[in-house]
Design an enzyme around this catalytic site. Structure first.
Site, PDB file in Angstrom:
ATOM      1  N   ASP A 271       1.137  -1.354  -0.312  1.00 49.33           N
ATOM      2  CA  ASP A 271       0.281   0.054  -0.322  1.00 49.33           C
ATOM      3  C   ASP A 271       0.966   1.703   0.165  1.00 49.33           C
ATOM      4  O   ASP A 271       2.434   0.877  -0.025  1.00 49.33           O
ATOM      5  CB  ASP A 271      -0.959   0.069   0.856  1.00 49.33           C
ATOM      6  CG  ASP A 271      -2.482   0.600   0.775  1.00 49.33           C
ATOM      7  OD1 ASP A 271      -2.248   2.128   0.621  1.00 49.33           O
ATOM      8  OD2 ASP A 271      -3.239   0.005   1.015  1.00 49.33           O
ATOM      9  N   HIS A 305       1.911   4.088  -4.149  1.00 49.23           N
ATOM     10  CA  HIS A 305       1.619   4.591  -3.833  1.00 49.23           C
ATOM     11  C   HIS A 305       3.440   5.169  -3.605  1.00 49.23           C
ATOM     12  O   HIS A 305       3.497   5.094  -1.799  1.00 49.23           O
ATOM     13  CB  HIS A 305       0.648   5.259  -3.325  1.00 49.23           C
ATOM     14  CG  HIS A 305      -0.509   5.284  -4.603  1.00 49.23           C
ATOM     15  ND1 HIS A 305      -1.897   5.010  -3.556  1.00 49.23           N
ATOM     16  CD2 HIS A 305      -0.806   5.191  -5.001  1.00 49.23           C
ATOM     17  CE1 HIS A 305      -2.788   4.951  -4.195  1.00 49.23           C
ATOM     18  NE2 HIS A 305      -2.221   4.775  -5.442  1.00 49.23           N
TER      19      HIS A 305
END
Length: 452
Positions: A271, A305
């Site tokens: 994540d 990200h």
């Protein structure tokens, strides 16, 4: 007329360059003033070796009681270093920190946490996706402490792949219950979760703590977010390595926190590498605890990200610096600022300087309409300065900015941006004053062709 127009364009260009130079001077001065307030803690010269309290690094014996005894002994002596020698230590339950303690994981030491959820009861006061509540204890937990550290070259293994990770598909009802309590301002002491619910605990959470150091360790296999820095300040995280592939395995999540330095980190997360937050919806706006003064530098991004602000950021986020960073592998998005009109709050004074990515889906993305939902509380997003951003390839988009019709994204400045190839170059909606200087997206156009 043409001569007059050319003079105007030349003057405007000079003004933009001067403005960028002035903003860079302001950035450096602001950053350096913040760095003066970030000082790692020091500790008394007392040593508490966990094996002397009964811990056995044989990957079999439950060493939690020994860790509890070592922490208690350290507290009695007003702190020191709790040392974990080489070995694999099973912990069937959490480590609850005390003030003035450095938990040192020596090279070859690994903490492996047990998989029985009942071992992480009774519930403790914590937060879940931006909402304060009572839930299973984080595996390493500190509440209202000062001068705390986790250091060394050892490993913290959440061991959650086959246990807590499977709760992701079961959490929806509990997740919605927590959000309802947020919106209805349910008293904190009535927000009880834990057994019978499926909100996964954090791996490491320091809550209302001051003077924190996390250095050198490797973090893997977390049940939820890896390191949650909640309502805390004066935090240094450096030379940490992540190997965290479970659902929602963010790296660092500073929330309602300030004066945070994250540097020289090797990310490898399923994540967000860094997700900067400031509470969710009504509760975040009511508490009003701004997350500010976050410096991220000399890091290698890899995972979903690179750097994210949001989406839980209702109290506001400001003074974020991302500097001299590169990539260790693929990221879906490089820089990602996200909110929606349920949040409110603001994002401003964000400085991106000397940052490079390899292949991404989107290089730089701002959205005021995350998940396409929400109403009534638009977010103010403004004053973002991007200088020397590079990306080898964006399979979807180079630069995307999505404001909201009633609250446009404004004053975003790009200087020296190079995105070598992308499917879509630019997509701007509901924006004002987006300034470009020396921006190349796609193959650079050289000398124009001419008739032969």
């Amino acid at each position: 007329m043409f001569k007059y127009l050319l003079m105007l364009l030349t003057a405007f260009s000079a003004l933009c360059i001067e403005s960028f130079a002035r903003k860079d001077e302001e950035r450096i001065a602001k950053r350096d003033s913040i760095l003066k307030n970030i000082v790692p803690p020091s500790f008394p010269d007392n040593h508490f070796v966990v094996t002397k309290f009964g811990a056995v690094g044989d990957s079999l014996k439950n060493s939690k009681p020994a860790f509890d005894k070592a922490m208690a002994a350290a507290k009695k002596k007003n702190g020191g270093k709790v040392i974990v020698p080489p070995g694999v230590y099973i912990l069937n339950g959490p480590i609850h920190f005390v003030s003035n303690v450095n938990l040192e994981l020596q090279k070859g030491a690994t903490l492996v946490f047990g998989t029985d959820a009942k071992d992480y009861l009774p519930v403790v006061f914590t937060s879940w996706e931006g909402t304060m509540l009572y839930n299973y204890s984080p595996f390493i937990y500190g509440y209202q402490l000062e001068n705390i550290a986790i250091t060394g070259e050892g490993v913290i293994d959440g061991n959650a792949k086959e246990s807590f990770n499977t709760w992701h598909g079961l959490q929806k009802e509990s997740q919605l219950r927590s959000r309802k309590m947020n919106h209805e301002n349910t008293p904190f002491n009535e927000r009880i979760f834990g057994e019978g619910y499926y909100l996964r605990p954090h791996l490491i959470q320091f809550f209302e703590c001051r003077n924190i150091l996390i250095e050198g360790i490797t973090i893997k296999n977390a049940p939820f977010w890896c390191v949650h820095l909640l309502k805390s300040e004066n935090i240094t995280a450096r030379r940490v390595k992540f190997d965290a592939y479970n659902k929602n395995n963010d790296g660092f999540d500073p929330e309602y926190s300030k004066n945070v330095l994250i540097e020289d980190i090797d990310f490898n997360n399923a994540d967000d590498n860094v997700a900067i937050k400031a509470g969710r919806d009504y509760e975040g706006r009511r508490l009003g605890l701004i997350t500010e003064n976050i410096i991220i530098r000399n890091c290698r991004f890899k995972g979903l990200h690179g750097v994210v602000i949001g989406s839980e950021m209702s109290a506001g986020v400001r003074n974020v610096f991302v500097e001299d960073c590169t990539y260790g592998g693929y990221c879906k998005r490089g820089i990602y600022l996200k909110s929606n009109p349920d949040r409110g709050g603001f994002i401003k004074n964000v400085f991106i300087n000397n940052v490079a990515f390899g292949e991404v889906e989107d290089c730089f993305f701002i959205t005021s309409y995350y998940h396409g939902e929400g109403s009534g509380f638009e977010t103010e997003i403004k004053d973002v300065f991007v200088n020397n951003l590079k990306c080898k390839a964006a399979t979807n988009a180079g630069i995307v900015i999505q404001g909201f019709p009633t609250k446009k994204v404004t004053d975003i400045y790009f200087n020296k941006v190079l995105i070598e190839s992308c499917k879509k170059a630019i997509s701007f909606t509901n924006t004002e004053n987006i300034v470009f200087n020396d921006v190349i997206i796609g193959e650079e156009v050289s000398v124009p062709s001419h008739v032969k």
